[in-house]
Each structure stands twice: as C-alpha cells, then as structure tokens.
Design an enzyme around this catalytic site. Sequence first.
Site, PDB file in Angstrom:
ATOM      1  N   ARG A   6       0.852  -1.196   0.000  1.00  0.00           N
ATOM      2  CA  ARG A   6       0.000   0.000   0.000  1.00  0.00           C
ATOM      3  C   ARG A   6       0.880   1.235   0.000  1.00  0.00           C
ATOM      4  NH1 ARG A   6      -3.279  -2.936  -1.613  1.00  0.00           N
ATOM      5  NH2 ARG A   6      -5.054  -3.861  -0.504  1.00  0.00           N
ATOM      6  N   ALA A  48      -8.891  27.928   1.936  1.00  0.00           N
ATOM      7  CA  ALA A  48      -8.469  26.675   2.559  1.00  0.00           C
ATOM      8  C   ALA A  48      -6.987  26.746   2.859  1.00  0.00           C
ATOM      9  CB  ALA A  48      -8.754  25.491   1.633  1.00  0.00           C
ATOM     10  N   GLU A  67      -7.173  31.067   8.163  1.00  0.00           N
ATOM     11  CA  GLU A  67      -7.108  31.010   6.696  1.00  0.00           C
ATOM     12  C   GLU A  67      -8.141  31.950   6.071  1.00  0.00           C
ATOM     13  OE1 GLU A  67      -5.047  29.702   4.604  1.00  0.00           O
ATOM     14  OE2 GLU A  67      -3.866  28.371   5.885  1.00  0.00           O
ATOM     15  N   GLY A 110      -7.929   6.179  -0.791  1.00  0.00           N
ATOM     16  CA  GLY A 110      -7.187   5.075  -1.383  1.00  0.00           C
ATOM     17  C   GLY A 110      -5.685   5.204  -1.222  1.00  0.00           C
ATOM     18  N   GLU A 132       3.595  34.928   2.247  1.00  0.00           N
ATOM     19  CA  GLU A 132       4.412  35.659   1.280  1.00  0.00           C
ATOM     20  C   GLU A 132       4.607  34.902  -0.037  1.00  0.00           C
ATOM     21  OE1 GLU A 132       8.955  34.558   2.623  1.00  0.00           O
ATOM     22  OE2 GLU A 132       8.089  36.457   3.314  1.00  0.00           O
ATOM     23  N   GLU A 154       2.194  33.105  -1.351  1.00  0.00           N
ATOM     24  CA  GLU A 154       0.832  32.788  -1.761  1.00  0.00           C
ATOM     25  C   GLU A 154       0.328  33.934  -2.637  1.00  0.00           C
ATOM     26  OE1 GLU A 154      -2.467  30.360   0.837  1.00  0.00           O
ATOM     27  OE2 GLU A 154      -1.772  32.263   1.634  1.00  0.00           O
TER      28      GLU A 154
END
Lengths: 184, 184
Positions: A40, A78, A94, A117, A140, A142
């Site tokens: 996995r 977000a 945020e 998954g 900064e 962003e």
Amino acid sequence: MTDLKKFEEVTISSEKIFQGKIISLQVDQVRLPNGSVASREIVKHPGAVAVIPLLGDKMIVVEQYRKPLERSQVEIPAGKLDSGEEPLKAALRELEEETGYRTEQIRLVSSFSTSPGFADEIIHLYLAEELVKGTANPDEDEFLDCEAITLEQAQQYIQEGRISDAKTIMAVYAWQLYRLTGRI
Amino acid sequence: MTDLKKFEEVTISSEKIFQGKIISLQVDQVRLPNGSVASREIVKHPGAVAVIPLLGDKMIVVEQYRKPLERSQVEIPAGKLDSGEEPLKAALRELEEETGYRTEQIRLVSSFSTSPGFADEIIHLYLAEELVKGTANPDEDEFLDCEAITLEQAQQYIQEGRISDAKTIMAVYAWQLYRLTGRI
C-alpha cells in the site's frame, strides 16, 4: 456497533520513502483478510481546513495557481493545519489571511478524507456567516485573487472548469442545499 | 476568456522521487510570480472513476478497508482508471465488479480534483440509474461488502463517520439535490 476493522489490512512492515515539507510517503506491506500480502502506497498529510464564507447571496472564493494541475483554479478559502493547530482556529486564520474577512458565526459542516485510497488527508469544512471585513494577508509565497460570486456564477464556474476541486464543488452543493432546505 | 495561467508557477527543475504501482512522487522547483523560488511536492495518480448507483429510493454503496485511514469505510463504487481506459467504460466496469449491477442509463455529473494542493488525481463522477442485476466480481485483492441504503441512512452514516470521504459525501449531496430539484 460499526466494525471499523472489517476487512482489516494488518501492517507487516512499513518503509519510509520521503519526508517533505508538506507530505511524506511510505509503502506498507499488509496482510489481506485472505492471508495474502499486498503493498500500500500511502501519502501522509497534516490535514487541512476549508471555509464556505457566505456574504449575503454570495460566497467568497479565491483564485490561485495549482501546480499539480498546471492551471489556476477558483476554490473556497483553505489551507493546511499548522502543527498542533486546532481546526476551528485554522479555519478562522485562513479565512482572514486569504479573504480579509473575520466572523464569530462559524460551524463545522463535515470532516472528510480527500483520497482514502492513497492519502490520509482530512479536510475540516466550515460554514462562515455574518462576515466582517478586515485586511487580507496571504502568506508571502501565496498569490491569489479574492472574489464574491453568486450561486449561479459558481455553477457556471463548475461548467467551465474554473471550479473543479472536490471541496469547492461540495461547498457549492452544500450552499444550494442550505438555500433550499435551511440546513446543511 | 479565463486566464488559466494566472499566477503561473514555472517549472525550473523536477526531481522524480518514487515510482510506485499506483502513485508516483516528484518535487518540482518553481519560479513564483514575484521571481522567488519555491518547491512543490507533487503526487501523480492515473485518475479514477466513481458512480452514484441509484436503485429506486436507494443508493448502492460498498464497504471496504482503507489502509491510509486505518479503518473500514462506506463509499460509492469507485476505482482507478486502467492505462488508456476511457472513463465511462471504467465506471461501468467498476460498477459491475464491485456491485454486480449493470446499466445503460449513465451520465457524467462532474470531473473533479481531489487534492489540488499536492496531487493531480481527477475523479470522474457518474450517475447510474435503471440498474440491472448481474454478478459482482471484485478484484482478487479487493474485499468488500455491498449494501443499498436510503438517503436518511446515508446522512446517518455521515454523522457516524462510516461515510467520510469527499466523493461519497458529494454523492449524497448530489442525490439529495436530484431529489429536490430533479437535476444534478
């Protein structure tokens, strides 16, 4: 009582492949219910928050570039949880950083996994109302634009592919249900 | 015209970290709009399909163990795209493999990215109606239970955390909107 361990895959071994700034990656060998062994590939993520910010008949959204998709996207505000940060506090942080809005009227809609998954990322999704204008203050590194859109515009953006991520489409559905039923 | 390259992050270099059976991982160095350099951790995924299978007033769901979350979860039928596979064909294949149902009444609801911050995974979500019973035939390393639930049960499962992934919560919202408005 729900059996949360139904079909459990028991870890035999776990190999750490990568530790990044945001995600890490490991490959686990697991024993399946029939006794056979499978691997996995698992991405670990610190978790995130997202906010449905409603202002009158509009929702506040942000546009930013998403490198994995190689295009800019319109999404609800977000961001990742800082280490040890309480999700509600992160949601308010945020919201203010990305849109400039503050509120005391905020509540959890749901906490969901984005890709069960292969990743453990959980997003805590909040509904924010009674917004009060402050000052946006993005990180900064962003770069984003902030916009208020109607439900009809949001649906148009989905048609056009400008909105195309799970949390924002879920937010638009939730907003529409809130309008129709008074509940989310 | 939408500018899909707004705030573009231009790739300076890209390092392949891992190539697995399902996902791969790379770290890109990018130039931000202000000229500074940042790194982006990016998971590549082949894409997936998911199906909202409606049977009268019920939806068919499957329960399976999700190793990244370390618990079993109730979800709508879903699966990865095989190499070169057309999404509609994959949706019909996964529906039949996991639930035993077939249909000719299927249409795309939306294609969405699950985690645009760190992964390129796209899920193509379909609505399937007029289901016809055939024989379930899961992959040999796939262990799952199949169940038909009402909208009220689905909402209860969300409350209890038995349903907690983005695509299935989105499916429940879409199903409720379909009931209320006749459209998705």
